[in-house]
Design an enzyme around this catalytic site. Structure first.
Site: not given
Ligand code: CTP
Length: 410
Positions: A210, A279, A289, A323, A337, A341
């Site tokens: 990303n 995610d 490859k 975040f 969140k 969490k």
């Molecule tokens: N985070 C994490 N581990 C993951 C994904 C995210 O620790 N596998 C943490 C990120 O570092 C951040 C927070 O979770 O602090 C973000 O939450 P998340 O639910 O993952 O946000 P998004 O990716 O934006 O998810 P969504 O699609 O549910 O909004």
């Protein structure tokens, strides 16, 4: 902060020795008590007398030139120092310390030292890039030595690149921060900061990632260090340098980040998760490859572990900050969140707003806390946002310590 502090300056032989003379002068003017050890080759560039005049102290060059019969000079100097700077540090001296050699006054003193040692390398750009030098730096880093990265610019050997000794003013300011840290609001605390993106491998040449640049996380790591914390920065691949003083742990994937965060979690006081962790990752990660085929392709994805969620399940005393990068329903998603969490604080931003989100120097965030408190901050530099977050985190850590003390007394 630096007034009266005892700084041992070890000067090794390179053209940047002239800058070490300026450094001696600036440290002394700032109020530090400076003692200097010169290597034999450093003394060929600038004479010991210069350093004696600037530090107003005797200068050491020879391990066997014992000036005071009541003490052994290299042990005495090692015990005396509050902070040891090796500036400039040549590739040769870095190699010697990394291998535990004690063949001159500087290397012998460093082996006996228990004070923090900061090394400021200065050398030709190709020397600095040599795998042997990199390996020695990594070895020393793992032993607990800290590095003041050389700057980029014109080098005395005619090259332009990385290798210039950091400017004396900057080294003095880092030393000031170091002493200030010992009394900062986070002194004695350990803070883990995660930053940057993760890369989820498809095959040896392709990955899913990303746009995160790590700027917000690196700014937070810097502010936490300034506030006195031991900072462990677990970072995905980014193109910015780690702030001096923080312990950088480089990772690639969500799985590696998970492992590193958990390996430091138990002893930490706070975890600030700015990283944009993937995610999902490809279900199959090919070792070769993958060749393209006619028509479309499908990559099957599987969920990665949610690190913040797992930390929330396992936390004891740790303050957890997450975040949330959103494009809509910020308030609702951030609060959800926070609860899901089991975090203590969520910092949310609308990444579609101008001046907020990935790659920018600024951010516009809202802070949500477990007790229902929320505060929307105006457009600010990421550094200012980081300062604010660290203030909030230090208050939460303080509340937690007071709570633990009360529990203990019951
Ligand atoms: N985070 C994490 N581990 C993951 C994904 C995210 O620790 N596998 C943490 C990120 O570092 C951040 C927070 O979770 O602090 C973000 O939450 P998340 O639910 O993952 O946000 P998004 O990716 O934006 O998810 P969504 O699609 O549910 O909004």
């Amino acid at each position: 902060m630096i007034n009266g502090k005892k700084i041992l300056l070890c000067v090794t032989g390179g053209i940047a020795v002239y800058k070490a003379a300026a450094l001696t002068s600036k440290l002394t003017q700032a109020g530090a008590v400076v003692k200097v050890i010169l290597s034999e080759s450093a003394a060929k560039f600038v004479s010991p007398l210069t350093f004696q005049a600037l530090s107003k102290n005797e200068v050491y060059t020879d391990t066997f030139d014992e000036k005071n019969p009541k003490v052994i000079a290299h042990i005495d100097l090692a015990d005396w120092a509050d902070l040891i700077l090796v500036a400039p540090a040549t590739a040769n001296t870095i190699a010697k310390i990394a291998n535990g050699l004690a063949d001159n006054m500087i290397t012998t003193t460093l082996l006996a030292a228990t004070a923090p040692v900061w090394i400021a390398p200065a050398m030709n750009v190709h020397m600095y890039d040599h795998p042997a030098v990199k390996k020695n730096i990594e070895t020393l880093y793992n032993y607990g030595y800290r590095f003041i990265e050389p700057g980029e610019g014109y080098l005395a050997c005619g090259y332009v690149g990385k290798g210039r000794l950091e400017e004396p003013e900057k080294i003095v300011s880092l030393a000031e921060t170091f002493f200030q840290n010992r009394t900062g609001v986070l002194a004695g605390k350990t803070v883990i900061v995660t930053a940057g993106p993760t890369r989820e491998k498809i095959d040896p040449v392709r990955f899913i990632s990303n746009h995160s640049t790590g700027k917000m996380g690196y700014a937070i790591a810097e502010e936490a260090f300034k506030a006195g914390a031991r900072v462990i920065l677990v970072s995905g691949p980014v193109s910015i340098d780690a702030p001096p003083g923080v312990e950088l742990v480089k990772v690639e994937s969500a799985k590696e980040m998970h492992k590193e965060v958990f390996s430091h979690f138990e002893d930490s006081d706070a975890v600030i998760k700015t990283a944009a962790v993937a995610d999902y990752r490809p279900k199959i990660q090919y070792e070769y490859k993958v060749k393209k085929q006619d028509g479309d392709a499908l990559i099957e994805l599987e969920r990665t572990k949610d690190i913040l969620f797992e930390l929330g399940q396992k936390k004891t005393k740790q303050i957890l900050v997450g975040f949330a990068a959103e494009t809509d329903h910020i308030d609702e998603y951030a609060k959800r969140k926070l609860e899901k969490k089991n975090a203590d604080m969520i910092v949310a931003n609308n990444v579609s707003q101008e001046g907020a989100g990935f790659g920018t120097e600024t951010n516009i965030v809202t802070i949500y806390k477990k007790d229902g408190f929320s505060e929307s901050l105006p457009l600010m530099s990421k550094q200012k946002v980081a300062e604010k977050i660290i203030n909030e985190v230090s208050l939460l850590i303080k509340d937690m310590s007071e709570y633990e003390d009360r529990e203990c007394n019951c």
